[in-house]
Design a protein around this motif. Structure first.
Motif, PDB file in Angstrom:
ATOM      1  N   GLY A 141       0.880  -1.325   0.019  1.00 57.53           N
ATOM      2  CA  GLY A 141       0.140   0.022  -0.007  1.00 57.53           C
ATOM      3  C   GLY A 141       0.825   1.194   0.056  1.00 57.53           C
ATOM      4  O   GLY A 141       0.208   2.374   0.145  1.00 57.53           O
ATOM      5  N   GLY A 142       2.264   1.054   0.088  1.00 55.93           N
ATOM      6  CA  GLY A 142       2.993   2.232   0.089  1.00 55.93           C
ATOM      7  C   GLY A 142       3.341   2.710  -1.406  1.00 55.93           C
ATOM      8  O   GLY A 142       2.748   2.410  -2.325  1.00 55.93           O
ATOM      9  N   GLN A 143       4.476   3.329  -1.456  1.00 60.60           N
ATOM     10  CA  GLN A 143       5.117   3.885  -2.725  1.00 60.60           C
ATOM     11  C   GLN A 143       5.346   2.610  -3.610  1.00 60.60           C
ATOM     12  O   GLN A 143       5.649   1.598  -2.960  1.00 60.60           O
ATOM     13  N   PRO A 144       5.581   2.633  -4.795  1.00 58.87           N
ATOM     14  CA  PRO A 144       5.657   1.727  -5.734  1.00 58.87           C
ATOM     15  C   PRO A 144       7.164   1.104  -5.697  1.00 58.87           C
ATOM     16  O   PRO A 144       8.077   1.619  -5.235  1.00 58.87           O
ATOM     17  N   LEU A 145       7.163  -0.292  -5.584  1.00 63.85           N
ATOM     18  CA  LEU A 145       8.448  -0.816  -5.601  1.00 63.85           C
ATOM     19  C   LEU A 145       9.005  -1.582  -6.811  1.00 63.85           C
ATOM     20  O   LEU A 145       9.944  -2.167  -6.875  1.00 63.85           O
ATOM     21  N   THR A 146       8.270  -1.208  -8.014  1.00 58.94           N
ATOM     22  CA  THR A 146       8.592  -1.796  -9.131  1.00 58.94           C
ATOM     23  C   THR A 146       9.878  -1.473  -9.762  1.00 58.94           C
ATOM     24  O   THR A 146      10.413  -2.122 -10.792  1.00 58.94           O
ATOM     25  N   HIS A 147      10.603  -0.506  -9.180  1.00 59.28           N
ATOM     26  CA  HIS A 147      11.880  -0.004  -9.598  1.00 59.28           C
ATOM     27  C   HIS A 147      13.070  -0.988  -9.069  1.00 59.28           C
ATOM     28  O   HIS A 147      14.078  -0.751  -9.608  1.00 59.28           O
ATOM     29  N   LEU A 148      12.806  -1.669  -8.062  1.00 67.96           N
ATOM     30  CA  LEU A 148      13.828  -2.317  -7.533  1.00 67.96           C
ATOM     31  C   LEU A 148      14.207  -3.610  -8.342  1.00 67.96           C
ATOM     32  O   LEU A 148      13.623  -3.975  -9.191  1.00 67.96           O
ATOM     33  N   ALA A 185       7.162  -6.546 -13.334  1.00 67.22           N
ATOM     34  CA  ALA A 185       8.192  -5.328 -13.387  1.00 67.22           C
ATOM     35  C   ALA A 185       9.643  -5.931 -13.607  1.00 67.22           C
ATOM     36  O   ALA A 185      10.623  -5.107 -13.564  1.00 67.22           O
ATOM     37  N   GLY A 186       9.800  -7.305 -13.492  1.00 68.63           N
ATOM     38  CA  GLY A 186      11.292  -7.557 -13.246  1.00 68.63           C
ATOM     39  C   GLY A 186      11.928  -7.688 -12.171  1.00 68.63           C
ATOM     40  O   GLY A 186      13.109  -8.009 -12.121  1.00 68.63           O
ATOM     41  N   VAL A 187      11.062  -7.544 -10.916  1.00 70.78           N
ATOM     42  CA  VAL A 187      11.781  -7.498  -9.632  1.00 70.78           C
ATOM     43  C   VAL A 187      11.926  -9.033  -9.238  1.00 70.78           C
ATOM     44  O   VAL A 187      11.223  -9.752  -9.074  1.00 70.78           O
ATOM     45  N   GLU A 188      13.165  -9.181  -8.702  1.00 72.56           N
ATOM     46  CA  GLU A 188      13.524 -10.630  -8.061  1.00 72.56           C
ATOM     47  C   GLU A 188      13.024 -10.438  -6.779  1.00 72.56           C
ATOM     48  O   GLU A 188      13.009  -9.772  -5.908  1.00 72.56           O
ATOM     49  N   ILE A 189      12.327 -11.557  -6.360  1.00 78.34           N
ATOM     50  CA  ILE A 189      11.341 -11.656  -5.037  1.00 78.34           C
ATOM     51  C   ILE A 189      12.036 -12.922  -4.383  1.00 78.34           C
ATOM     52  O   ILE A 189      11.935 -13.913  -4.701  1.00 78.34           O
TER      53      ILE A 189
END
Length: 318
Positions: A257-264, A289-293
């Motif tokens: 619910g916070g700021q986007p994390l898609t840049h990580l 978005a290509g974020v490794e999780i």
């Protein structure tokens, strides 16, 4: 979780344990490894300093780039003041030193929260060219605010990080710092910070180059995640690490619910207590978005107390 393995590398160099008699074997090139200097606990008085002197006599220390300080004589009773004094006395012989780790001990040598530390900023002040510094153990640990021009990586591994250390790091000017890794721990082992104490770090004003932020191993991981969700520093991060703690659906929901994390490039949440539906939401939001999780939870353990309270654990406590 107990710590069972020593550091395998430092400063991108493989760790190499200096033998007790370094003149008796063929040694690697001084600048090709991270030299680990250690003694058997309670083996002899002032044993670490004597081993360090043997190392200095056998190795061209002007080429040494990384040092790992393993166990000193009685780390559960005294901090490494004498060992730091020996390092500082030899600093003119270590002009190429760029990385130092203080307290590389596994559980059978000394449990994480039993390791006695000291004011470690004396090392940073004494070696102004250091680029990487790490320390393990929170008992007696002190980190008064300082300015260090060249430090790129700072790691503090504890089962309970004192609030004074959190505040000292937050008040420090570290213009070159790219990697910050804090194991916050639990109140049982001395952790007494709150998310508000992390505000200087999360604001990022003194950390203009920070790209990798790890605030992990915390019993208040949900509250930390909520603070991170709105933190200005996150927008410039490549890696966000909230792993090893007691992260539940509350913290995961705050992150989403916070700021986007898609840049990580990577979001590390391993060792968590997040339910499968929330895990699926995290993946659905970030993986396109290509974020490794990392959502591995294979090592977590929880149980219901006699009064019905659910008990959960951080990864590294004792």
């Amino acid at each position: 979780m107990a710590l069972y393995e020593h550091l395998s590398e430092l400063y991108g160099l493989p760790a190499f344990a200096c033998p007790e008699d370094p003149t008796a074997v063929d040694l690697p090139a001084p600048d090709s490894v991270a030299w680990r200097i250690a003694v058997e606990i309670e083996d002899e008085e002032d044993g670490w300093r004597k081993q360090f002197e043997r190392f200095c006599a056998a190795v061209d220390t002007t080429r040494v780039r990384a040092l790992i300080v393993g166990p000193w004589d009685e780390p559960f009773d005294k901090g490494p003041d004498a060992e730091i004094e020996a390092l500082l006395a030899a600093r003119d012989r270590l002009p190429a030193l760029r990385a130092l780790f203080l307290g590389d001990m596994v559980s059978e040598e000394c449990e994480l929260s039993w390791i006695t530390q000291t004011d470690v900023t004396t090392v940073l002040r004494g070696f102004p060219e250091l680029e990487e510094f790490g320390v393990r153990g929170g008992t007696g640990l002190a980190f008064p605010a300082l300015r260090h021009e060249h430090l790129r990586s700072l790691t503090v591994q504890t089962g309970g990080l004192p609030v004074a250390v959190v505040r000292g790091i937050g008040a420090s000017d570290l213009p070159a710092l790219e990697h910050l890794d804090l194991w916050l721990g639990t109140s049982w082992y001395g952790a007494d910070s709150e998310p508000a104490d992390l505000e200087p770090v999360l604001g990022g004003a003194r950390l203009p180059r920070l790209r990798h932020l790890a605030l992990r191993n915390s019993e208040i991981q949900d509250a930390v995640a909520a603070a991170v969700a709105a933190a200005p520093v996150v927008a410039r991060l490549e890696v966000l690490d909230l792993s090893m703690g007691v992260l539940t659906d509350d913290g995961a929901t705050a992150l989403l619910g916070g700021q986007p994390l898609t840049h990580l490039k990577k979001l590390d949440l391993h060792h968590h207590y997040v339910t499968e539906p929330l895990q699926q939401r995290i993946r659905a939001t970030l993986e396109p978005a290509g974020v490794e999780i990392d959502l591995d939870a294979s090592d977590v353990d929880e149980y219901e107390d006699s009064d019905g309270t659910v008990v959960r654990y951080v990864a590294a406590g004792e």
